[in-house]
Design an enzyme around this catalytic site. Sequence first.
Site, short mmCIF file in Angstrom:
data_model
loop_
_atom_site.label_atom_id
_atom_site.label_comp_id
_atom_site.label_asym_id
_atom_site.label_seq_id
_atom_site.Cartn_x
_atom_site.Cartn_y
_atom_site.Cartn_z
N GLY A 189 0.77 -1.23 0.00
CA GLY A 189 0.00 0.00 0.00
C GLY A 189 0.81 1.29 0.00
O GLY A 189 0.24 2.36 -0.25
N ASP A 190 2.11 1.20 0.29
CA ASP A 190 2.95 2.42 0.24
C ASP A 190 4.37 1.99 -0.15
O ASP A 190 5.35 2.30 0.54
CB ASP A 190 2.94 3.11 1.62
N LEU A 191 4.44 1.27 -1.26
CA LEU A 191 5.69 0.58 -1.59
C LEU A 191 6.62 1.46 -2.40
O LEU A 191 6.83 1.26 -3.59
CB LEU A 191 5.36 -0.72 -2.35
N TRP A 192 7.24 2.42 -1.74
CA TRP A 192 8.29 3.20 -2.38
C TRP A 192 9.64 2.65 -1.88
O TRP A 192 9.68 1.82 -0.97
CB TRP A 192 8.11 4.69 -2.11
N ASN A 195 10.65 2.00 1.83
CA ASN A 195 9.88 1.10 2.70
C ASN A 195 10.24 -0.37 2.53
O ASN A 195 9.43 -1.25 2.84
CB ASN A 195 8.38 1.33 2.51
#
Length: 282
Positions: A189-192, A195
């Site tokens: 969901g916030d895979l930059w 992370n």
Amino acid sequence: MVPEAIKIAIQSELNIKLTSGELLHGGDINQAAKIDSDSGDRFFLKWNTSAPSDMFKVEANGLVLLDSALTDLIIPEVVLVGDDFLLLEFIEEANSGSSSDFGIQLAKLHKKTNELFGLDHSNYIGRLPQQNKYHNDWLEFFVRERLEPQVKLAIDSGKLPVQLANIFERVMNYTYVVFPEEPPALLHGDLWGGNYMFTADGKTCIYDPSVYYGHREMDLAMTRLFGGFDSDFYQGYNEVYPLQKGFEERSKLCNLYPILVHANLFGGHYVRQAESLLKRFF
Ligand code: ADP
């Protein structure tokens, strides 16, 4: 360094003494530290005394859900969670690792599915609330639960023009982009690039999630937004769960969401980028 009340809560709850700590970074949202204890355990602690009281709890839920997919990804174990802190197992980082295996494991994570798109509770993206009401249809979920709330927030704070308020009124056919029909996938969901990390035991650890069951192209699109993922990663991913034709174009639409989030958090050029994507797709 660590607020006394948090230190006391951890020590009394776990019946240990925290012996030393080292600040890890001055993140713009939370503070983080590596903490040792007299039990010999090493922990990762992050805290924020002005966080919403459920922020770390829902992050902990997300980690537990990611762990339940039983992939070879390392998901830090949740040791203790409070209103203003999250205590995790400390993961030792390595300088390098196998991007290909990371891709394979992410594809396995995305094979964990659910009947509907969404999640049984709201969570956060950065420090902004993220609602996850269940929907049958991906585009409906994406517009109602992801784009609309961020556009509303941006209009309410004067970042986007009020004329954009009705942009999503035409239900369905709002966009020429058609997503391939796929089962809802468990997403980080916030895979930059900030992370994930390769670990000393040769695996990949993912953390700081904003989980939900969504279209898997959301995670993949996000990996493209700020870089940090090499071609082996995509090759590994495609071996297990090949992306369908047209991903390149759809990924730009997927990234409208994190760009809107950045517009709301940081303003500046993200606002202009969000506005031009909204005009392009809707
Ligand atoms: P924030 O929510 O403030 O962005 P993160 O959860 O992303 O904090 O963690 C900040 C940094 O700490 C990460 O970039 C990573 O390098 C490191 N980190 C995160 N979790 C762990 C962990 N369990 N063990 C060791 N280091 C970690």
